[in-house]
Design a protein around this motif. Structure first.
Motif, PDB file in Angstrom:
ATOM      1  N   SER A   8       0.885  -1.138  -0.008  1.00  0.00           N
ATOM      2  CA  SER A   8      -0.058   0.121   0.049  1.00  0.00           C
ATOM      3  C   SER A   8       0.732   1.193   0.119  1.00  0.00           C
ATOM      4  O   SER A   8       1.743   1.399   0.718  1.00  0.00           O
ATOM      5  N   THR A   9       0.732   2.086  -1.054  1.00  0.00           N
ATOM      6  CA  THR A   9       1.435   3.371  -0.941  1.00  0.00           C
ATOM      7  C   THR A   9       0.542   4.529  -0.520  1.00  0.00           C
ATOM      8  O   THR A   9       0.900   5.670  -0.818  1.00  0.00           O
ATOM      9  N   GLY A  10      -0.773   4.392  -0.191  1.00  0.00           N
ATOM     10  CA  GLY A  10      -1.719   5.407   0.028  1.00  0.00           C
ATOM     11  C   GLY A  10      -2.932   5.612  -1.052  1.00  0.00           C
ATOM     12  O   GLY A  10      -4.070   5.342  -0.873  1.00  0.00           O
ATOM     13  N   SER A  11      -2.172   5.626  -2.382  1.00  0.00           N
ATOM     14  CA  SER A  11      -3.132   5.777  -3.334  1.00  0.00           C
ATOM     15  C   SER A  11      -3.046   4.633  -4.319  1.00  0.00           C
ATOM     16  O   SER A  11      -4.222   4.313  -4.788  1.00  0.00           O
ATOM     17  N   PRO A  42      -8.352   3.393   3.915  1.00  0.00           N
ATOM     18  CA  PRO A  42      -9.546   2.436   3.987  1.00  0.00           C
ATOM     19  C   PRO A  42      -9.106   1.072   3.668  1.00  0.00           C
ATOM     20  O   PRO A  42      -9.757   0.159   4.050  1.00  0.00           O
ATOM     21  N   LEU A  43      -7.906   0.980   3.272  1.00  0.00           N
ATOM     22  CA  LEU A  43      -7.401  -0.489   3.040  1.00  0.00           C
ATOM     23  C   LEU A  43      -5.983  -0.552   3.616  1.00  0.00           C
ATOM     24  O   LEU A  43      -5.200   0.351   3.626  1.00  0.00           O
ATOM     25  N   ALA A  44      -5.786  -1.840   4.159  1.00  0.00           N
ATOM     26  CA  ALA A  44      -4.454  -2.324   4.441  1.00  0.00           C
ATOM     27  C   ALA A  44      -3.755  -3.244   3.969  1.00  0.00           C
ATOM     28  O   ALA A  44      -4.467  -4.176   3.407  1.00  0.00           O
ATOM     29  N   VAL A  45      -2.575  -3.441   4.427  1.00  0.00           N
ATOM     30  CA  VAL A  45      -1.944  -4.749   3.641  1.00  0.00           C
ATOM     31  C   VAL A  45      -2.435  -6.168   4.510  1.00  0.00           C
ATOM     32  O   VAL A  45      -2.515  -5.599   5.807  1.00  0.00           O
ATOM     33  N   LYS A 213      16.714   5.646  12.416  1.00  0.00           N
ATOM     34  CA  LYS A 213      16.022   6.312  11.162  1.00  0.00           C
ATOM     35  C   LYS A 213      15.027   5.198  10.478  1.00  0.00           C
ATOM     36  O   LYS A 213      15.274   4.167  10.448  1.00  0.00           O
ATOM     37  N   HIS A 214      13.894   5.717  10.149  1.00  0.00           N
ATOM     38  CA  HIS A 214      12.876   4.879   9.685  1.00  0.00           C
ATOM     39  C   HIS A 214      13.497   4.807   8.304  1.00  0.00           C
ATOM     40  O   HIS A 214      13.847   5.504   7.515  1.00  0.00           O
ATOM     41  N   THR A 215      13.519   3.201   7.640  1.00  0.00           N
ATOM     42  CA  THR A 215      13.875   2.963   6.400  1.00  0.00           C
ATOM     43  C   THR A 215      12.573   2.411   5.527  1.00  0.00           C
ATOM     44  O   THR A 215      12.706   2.536   4.202  1.00  0.00           O
ATOM     45  N   THR A 216      11.687   1.897   6.245  1.00  0.00           N
ATOM     46  CA  THR A 216      10.569   1.422   5.467  1.00  0.00           C
ATOM     47  C   THR A 216       9.660   2.589   5.467  1.00  0.00           C
ATOM     48  O   THR A 216       9.160   3.098   6.339  1.00  0.00           O
ATOM     49  N   THR A 217       9.001   2.814   4.173  1.00  0.00           N
ATOM     50  CA  THR A 217       8.090   4.021   4.079  1.00  0.00           C
ATOM     51  C   THR A 217       6.844   3.582   3.695  1.00  0.00           C
ATOM     52  O   THR A 217       5.632   4.437   4.049  1.00  0.00           O
ATOM     53  N   PHE A 218       6.676   2.310   3.046  1.00  0.00           N
ATOM     54  CA  PHE A 218       5.337   1.753   2.876  1.00  0.00           C
ATOM     55  C   PHE A 218       5.063   0.444   3.505  1.00  0.00           C
ATOM     56  O   PHE A 218       6.056  -0.167   3.400  1.00  0.00           O
ATOM     57  N   ALA A 219       4.049   0.016   3.957  1.00  0.00           N
ATOM     58  CA  ALA A 219       3.828  -1.198   4.373  1.00  0.00           C
ATOM     59  C   ALA A 219       3.705  -2.309   3.162  1.00  0.00           C
ATOM     60  O   ALA A 219       3.282  -1.980   2.006  1.00  0.00           O
ATOM     61  N   GLN A 220       4.436  -3.379   3.221  1.00  0.00           N
ATOM     62  CA  GLN A 220       4.427  -4.287   2.268  1.00  0.00           C
ATOM     63  C   GLN A 220       4.585  -5.916   2.754  1.00  0.00           C
ATOM     64  O   GLN A 220       5.310  -6.151   3.786  1.00  0.00           O
ATOM     65  N   MET A 221       4.007  -6.678   2.249  1.00  0.00           N
ATOM     66  CA  MET A 221       4.177  -8.148   2.463  1.00  0.00           C
ATOM     67  C   MET A 221       5.227  -8.971   1.573  1.00  0.00           C
ATOM     68  O   MET A 221       5.107  -8.694   0.289  1.00  0.00           O
TER      69      MET A 221
END
Length: 308
Positions: A8-11, A42-45, A213-221
């Protein structure tokens, strides 16, 4: 067509089609987005969805199936209250580090309460054990014993010395897992140690305040070669609960709930009531003060949210 959200990247989303295992770029219909919700996404991984294909093989998501469970973080967007991090999870692993960065027990207790609230099996991983001196190992062992006594599953691990990684693989094999912890706790390094081909980006600890530091920017399976999957999430600063009454919070602290059965009053909230078995256990040391403080905080927050 049915599938599961794997990124999910948001859009935009990526959907893995259930039968052919083909991956499609997907969007959601506008009207679907407008369903009133207290969530920013509205949606999540992990979500199971129905979708239809249009030209150029773009998938349009038309339906989301009911979620078995989910984990939520506080949203940075203040107008909505929370953001779903992952859904339909079998096991949630919390990575605890004594130092570099130091993990607060309050953060761990909040995570455990959320797992209890949303019916997810938690596993506490004490990471970077290879970097600790003997006296520090003793501190970790005392913390581990405390959580084991409450009934939580724990494991001491190290990505570098490979300590207990074989046991961890057995615990998460063929399951959908998710790993949490402060940024810099070694989450991506751990995933890479179990499956180097995934090659997730790892972040150095920033020297200025020893926070990662945050390295993951989008949730991913991602999918394990040994079976099952892991949802890689951006660092979570604070877990949240929504739609929870303050009276329910004690249900999410097993030792408080159990002791609460011996209170004089059946509706005791364990704050200042007479003949409260929980307060007596707190005084005798049978209930840890750190856990009780988080319990009070979560009750306050539940009251604030419900007043809004």
């Amino acid at each position: 067509m049915k599938g599961i959200i794997i990124k999910s990247t948001g859009s935009w989303y990526q959907v893995l089609e259930s039968e052919t295992k083909q991956i499609f770029e997907a969007r959601i219909r506008g009207k679907f987005k407008l369903i009133k919700t207290r969530l920013t996404n509205p949606l999540a991984v992990g979500d199971e969805v129905e979708f239809s294909l249009e030209q150029d093989d773009v998938a349009w998501i038309t339906k989301i199936f009911p979620r078995r469970n989910y984990l939520i973080r506080k949203s940075v967007n203040l107008s909505k209250e929370a953001h779903i991090i992952a859904s339909n999870v079998d096991i949630a692993c919390f990575i605890y580090t004594l130092k570099f960065p130091e993990t607060s027990l309050g953060f761990l207790d909040r995570f455990l309460a959320c797992c209890e609230a949303y019916n997810i099996s938690p596993l506490i991983l004490f990471n970077k054990m290879d970097t600790l001196k003997d006296d520090e190992k003793e501190i970790v062992e005392n913390i581990e014993t405390m959580y084991q006594n409450i009934g939580y599953d724990t494991l001491q691990i190290s990505s570098y010395s490979k300590l207990n990684l074989d046991l961890l693989i057995e615990k998460i094999r063929d399951k959908t897992s998710v790993f949490f912890g402060h940024s810099g706790c070694g989450k991506s390094t751990l995933v890479n140690a179990m499956q180097p081909s995934l090659d997730l980006r790892t972040g150095e600890i920033s020297d200025t305040h020893l926070k990662g530091k945050h390295t993951t920017t989008f949730a991913q399976m991602h999918f394990w070669d040994f079976g099952g999957s892991v949802i890689d999430t951006p660092g979570v600063r604070e877990f949240a609960m929504i739609d929870v009454e303050k009276e329910e919070i004690q249900h999410y602290f097993p030792e408080i709930f159990q002791k609460g059965r011996d209170c004089k009053y059946h509706n005791c909230m364990h704050i200042n009531e007479p003949k409260c078995a929980v307060l007596q256990s707190l005084e005798s040391g049978d209930i840890e003060e750190t856990r009780y403080i988080t319990y009070l905080k979560l009750m306050e927050e539940a009251e604030e949210i419900n007043q809004k």
